[in-house]
Motif scaffolding. Structure first.
Motif, short mmCIF file in Angstrom:
data_model
loop_
_atom_site.label_atom_id
_atom_site.label_comp_id
_atom_site.label_asym_id
_atom_site.label_seq_id
_atom_site.Cartn_x
_atom_site.Cartn_y
_atom_site.Cartn_z
N THR A 1 0.46 -1.33 -0.16
CA THR A 1 -0.09 -0.14 0.16
C THR A 1 0.85 1.52 -0.27
OG1 THR A 1 -2.13 -1.40 1.35
CG2 THR A 1 -1.58 1.42 1.68
N LEU A 2 0.54 2.06 -1.37
CA LEU A 2 1.46 3.01 -0.97
C LEU A 2 0.41 4.52 -1.03
CD1 LEU A 2 4.03 4.86 -1.96
CD2 LEU A 2 3.45 5.06 -4.48
N ARG A 3 0.66 5.71 0.56
CA ARG A 3 -0.16 6.01 1.19
C ARG A 3 0.52 7.78 1.07
NH1 ARG A 3 -1.56 4.38 6.82
NH2 ARG A 3 0.31 5.32 6.88
N GLN A 4 0.12 8.80 1.02
CA GLN A 4 0.86 9.97 1.55
C GLN A 4 0.14 10.83 2.14
OE1 GLN A 4 0.35 12.56 -1.63
NE2 GLN A 4 1.12 14.40 -1.09
N ARG A 5 1.23 10.90 3.17
CA ARG A 5 0.62 12.47 4.44
C ARG A 5 1.07 13.20 4.29
NH1 ARG A 5 2.32 9.10 8.65
NH2 ARG A 5 4.03 9.78 8.48
N THR A 6 0.24 14.60 4.26
CA THR A 6 0.60 15.66 3.89
C THR A 6 0.42 16.26 5.26
OG1 THR A 6 -0.66 16.53 1.96
CG2 THR A 6 1.05 15.59 2.03
N ALA A 7 0.92 17.65 5.16
CA ALA A 7 0.68 18.40 6.35
C ALA A 7 -0.58 18.90 5.21
CB ALA A 7 1.66 19.99 6.37
N ARG A 8 -2.32 19.88 6.47
CA ARG A 8 -3.06 20.64 5.44
C ARG A 8 -2.27 21.43 5.10
NH1 ARG A 8 -7.37 20.08 10.30
NH2 ARG A 8 -7.72 22.48 9.46
N ASP A 9 -1.80 22.68 5.40
CA ASP A 9 -1.68 23.73 4.76
C ASP A 9 -0.62 23.40 3.73
OD1 ASP A 9 -2.71 24.85 6.49
OD2 ASP A 9 -1.13 25.36 7.32
N LEU A 10 -0.63 23.41 2.48
CA LEU A 10 0.65 23.31 1.49
C LEU A 10 1.27 24.70 1.70
CD1 LEU A 10 1.03 23.19 -1.81
CD2 LEU A 10 -0.14 25.11 -2.44
N LEU A 11 2.31 23.48 1.63
CA LEU A 11 3.61 23.57 2.68
C LEU A 11 4.84 24.44 1.01
CD1 LEU A 11 4.18 21.15 4.79
CD2 LEU A 11 4.20 23.37 5.21
N TRP A 12 5.83 25.12 0.77
CA TRP A 12 5.92 25.41 0.19
C TRP A 12 7.87 25.89 0.35
CZ3 TRP A 12 4.84 27.07 -5.06
CH2 TRP A 12 2.95 26.44 -5.08
N ALA A 13 8.74 24.95 -0.80
CA ALA A 13 9.82 25.22 -0.55
C ALA A 13 10.53 26.04 -1.82
CB ALA A 13 10.52 23.49 -0.08
N TRP A 14 12.11 26.62 -1.09
CA TRP A 14 12.57 27.54 -2.41
C TRP A 14 13.83 25.74 -3.00
CZ3 TRP A 14 12.56 30.85 -5.45
CH2 TRP A 14 13.70 31.45 -6.05
N ALA A 15 13.60 25.29 -3.41
CA ALA A 15 14.52 23.44 -3.82
C ALA A 15 14.45 23.90 -5.55
CB ALA A 15 13.31 22.70 -3.47
N ASP A 16 15.50 22.75 -5.45
CA ASP A 16 15.43 22.26 -7.46
C ASP A 16 14.18 21.06 -7.61
OD1 ASP A 16 17.18 22.43 -9.38
OD2 ASP A 16 16.86 20.36 -8.99
#
Length: 169
Positions: free
Chosen positions: A48-63
């Motif tokens: 089983t492949l799941r995703q768990r993310t923070a409720r708020d959309l998270l932005w990062a400065w990344a490549d």
């Protein structure tokens, strides 16, 4: 396999020579994690492949390419080592230092404490009974750590309570 080995060897050469040109920009990390889960859904077999993310959309400065390659390497390892009918989770969460932590968790065999730091060394593969049956050359986690460092972050592994491993960057 030869194609993948060639790609990883070239990635390592570019990283070690400083030839990997990062192109950081604002990224919606939740969306990148969701795309990785979709890309790997077929490759994890019965797991089983799941995703768990923070409720708020998270932005990062990344490549974007680097983050995608890190996730691909971590999900590839999870697909190899998590038990059949096991669970693999991609988690995105804010870290205490203002950064964002992305983790791939599995319920595979726990990595011995003495081997956790060495896992990110080039060519290192832990001594396990299934090591010869499982495809790999010890490049993936080295690439994970080098790309995380190049983006100003870090990478590590920690045990999951109840069994398994959590690879974080």
């Amino acid at each position: 396999r030869l194609g993948r080995l060639s790609e990883r060897t070239l990635d390592i050469s570019r990283l070690d020579a400083g030839g990997w040109r990062l192109e950081p920009r604002p990224l919606a990390i939740n969306a990148l994690a969701q795309a990785a889960v979709r890309r790997w859904q077929h490759a994890v077999g019965d797991r089983t492949l799941r995703q768990r993310t923070a409720r708020d959309l998270l932005w990062a400065w990344a490549d974007e390419e680097a983050v995608g390659l890190i996730l691909d390497n971590l999900l590839d390892n999870a697909a190899k080592y998590a038990p059949p009918a096991g669970t693999v989770t991609v988690a995105v969460e804010p870290a205490a230092d203002g950064q964002i932590a992305i983790a791939v968790e599995d319920d595979g065999p726990e990595i011995a404490p003495a081997e956790r730091e060495r896992l990110f060394d080039r060519f290192f593969r832990p001594e396990r009974s299934d090591a010869r049956k499982t495809y790999g050359y010890g490049f993936g986690l080295y690439i994970v750590r080098q790309l995380a460092l190049a983006m100003g972050g870090r990478a590590w592994v920690e045990p999951v309570e109840g069994g398994g491993n959590r690879f974080v960057f």
